[in-house]
Design a protein around this motif. Structure first.
Motif, PDB file in Angstrom:
ATOM      1  N   TRP A   1      -8.874 -16.699  12.689  1.00  0.00           N
ATOM      2  CA  TRP A   1      -7.724 -17.388  12.390  1.00  0.00           C
ATOM      3  C   TRP A   1      -7.396 -17.729  10.984  1.00  0.00           C
ATOM      4  O   TRP A   1      -6.363 -17.786  10.324  1.00  0.00           O
ATOM      5  N   LYS A   2      -8.552 -18.112  10.382  1.00  0.00           N
ATOM      6  CA  LYS A   2      -8.469 -18.536   8.773  1.00  0.00           C
ATOM      7  C   LYS A   2      -8.022 -17.174   8.150  1.00  0.00           C
ATOM      8  O   LYS A   2      -7.340 -17.132   6.949  1.00  0.00           O
ATOM      9  N   TRP A   3      -8.603 -16.119   8.431  1.00  0.00           N
ATOM     10  CA  TRP A   3      -8.280 -14.599   7.748  1.00  0.00           C
ATOM     11  C   TRP A   3      -6.732 -14.585   7.932  1.00  0.00           C
ATOM     12  O   TRP A   3      -6.141 -13.901   7.240  1.00  0.00           O
ATOM     13  N   LEU A   4      -6.344 -14.585   9.238  1.00  0.00           N
ATOM     14  CA  LEU A   4      -4.982 -14.318   9.640  1.00  0.00           C
ATOM     15  C   LEU A   4      -4.044 -15.214   8.692  1.00  0.00           C
ATOM     16  O   LEU A   4      -2.732 -14.624   8.580  1.00  0.00           O
ATOM     17  N   LEU A   5      -4.318 -16.286   8.280  1.00  0.00           N
ATOM     18  CA  LEU A   5      -3.509 -17.113   7.522  1.00  0.00           C
ATOM     19  C   LEU A   5      -3.644 -16.990   6.034  1.00  0.00           C
ATOM     20  O   LEU A   5      -3.276 -18.011   5.230  1.00  0.00           O
ATOM     21  N   ARG A   6      -4.379 -16.029   5.810  1.00  0.00           N
ATOM     22  CA  ARG A   6      -4.578 -15.730   4.275  1.00  0.00           C
ATOM     23  C   ARG A   6      -3.498 -15.772   3.281  1.00  0.00           C
ATOM     24  O   ARG A   6      -3.749 -16.416   2.259  1.00  0.00           O
ATOM     25  N   HIS A   7      -2.567 -15.171   3.871  1.00  0.00           N
ATOM     26  CA  HIS A   7      -1.480 -15.220   2.845  1.00  0.00           C
ATOM     27  C   HIS A   7      -0.084 -16.160   3.345  1.00  0.00           C
ATOM     28  O   HIS A   7       1.047 -15.857   2.764  1.00  0.00           O
ATOM     29  N   TRP A   8      -0.452 -16.845   4.141  1.00  0.00           N
ATOM     30  CA  TRP A   8       0.474 -18.074   4.581  1.00  0.00           C
ATOM     31  C   TRP A   8       0.878 -19.079   3.254  1.00  0.00           C
ATOM     32  O   TRP A   8      -0.063 -19.758   2.918  1.00  0.00           O
ATOM     33  N   LYS A   9       2.163 -19.056   2.804  1.00  0.00           N
ATOM     34  CA  LYS A   9       2.359 -20.004   1.963  1.00  0.00           C
ATOM     35  C   LYS A   9       3.604 -21.043   2.344  1.00  0.00           C
ATOM     36  O   LYS A   9       4.306 -21.596   1.799  1.00  0.00           O
TER      37      LYS A   9
END
Length: 201
Positions: free
Chosen positions: A32-40
């Protein structure tokens, strides 16, 4: 893409039961942390969310964001809405969400496409609801056909290679693919090597 099983057991009732029987583990949280890597920030929807913590993590990182979770499993959605009243949880169909065109800046599909009979149809819907420059973040086991059933018994329909994911995301302007794994693999069954991919519209 390689077909793993012929019978599709991925019903709402099935996932309601999984929600009761299983809980997220450390590798789920890593993914989940990886999936949110580009979340701004902005507008995010987690498709096929089940017990994913993507939505609360996204809102924690960006408190002014508009965050949604969608799943076919009604009991799951009811439980999540009670637990996280500040998040918009809805029962829905990942092929036909009902959201307007360009409704989101970030669409997450964690461990979803291997369960879908028509993954291409889902990708088309995700593309439709993404705004220009929006990001689709997805994850799926890497080449599960090499050890069928190792990840989730017989609940996965498809096995994907990195090339398969590139083909699925061919309409996106830019595609980034990573493979994450576990130091415990192969003894720890939920730490099967995983593709994490980002498609930028």
């Amino acid at each position: 893409m390689k077909r793993l099983v012929q019978e599709n057991k991925n019903t709402a009732e099935h996932f309601n039961q999984i929600f009761k029987e299983r809980k997220p583990d450390w590798f789920d949280r890593k993914r989940w942390k990886w999936l949110l890597r580009h979340w701004k920030g902005g507008r995010l929807v987690d498709m096929g969310c089940l017990w994913s913590e993507v939505c609360p993590q996204a809102l924690y990182a960006q408190p002014d964001a508009s965050v949604w979770g969608l799943d076919q499993a009604n009991e799951v959605i009811e439980a999540l809405q009670r637990k996280y009243p500040e998040i918009n949880y809805i029962v829905g169909d990942v092929y036909n969400t009902g959201f307007p065109d360009e409704a989101f800046d970030y669409v997450v599909a964690g461990e979803l496409i291997e369960h879908l009979e028509e993954p291409q149809k889902f990708i088309k819907e995700a593309y439709r609801i993404l705004d220009d420059d929006g990001i689709l973040a997805l994850s799926t086991p890497l080449e599960e056909a090499r050890e069928i059933g190792a990840v989730d018994k017989n609940n996965h329909i498809w096995s994907y290679s990195k090339e398969d994911i590139k083909e699925l995301l061919k309409d996106f302007r830019k595609v980034e693919i990573k493979v994450i794994g576990s130091r415990f693999f192969p003894w720890y069954k939920y730490a099967f090597d995983t593709i994490v991919a980002f498609g930028i519209k």
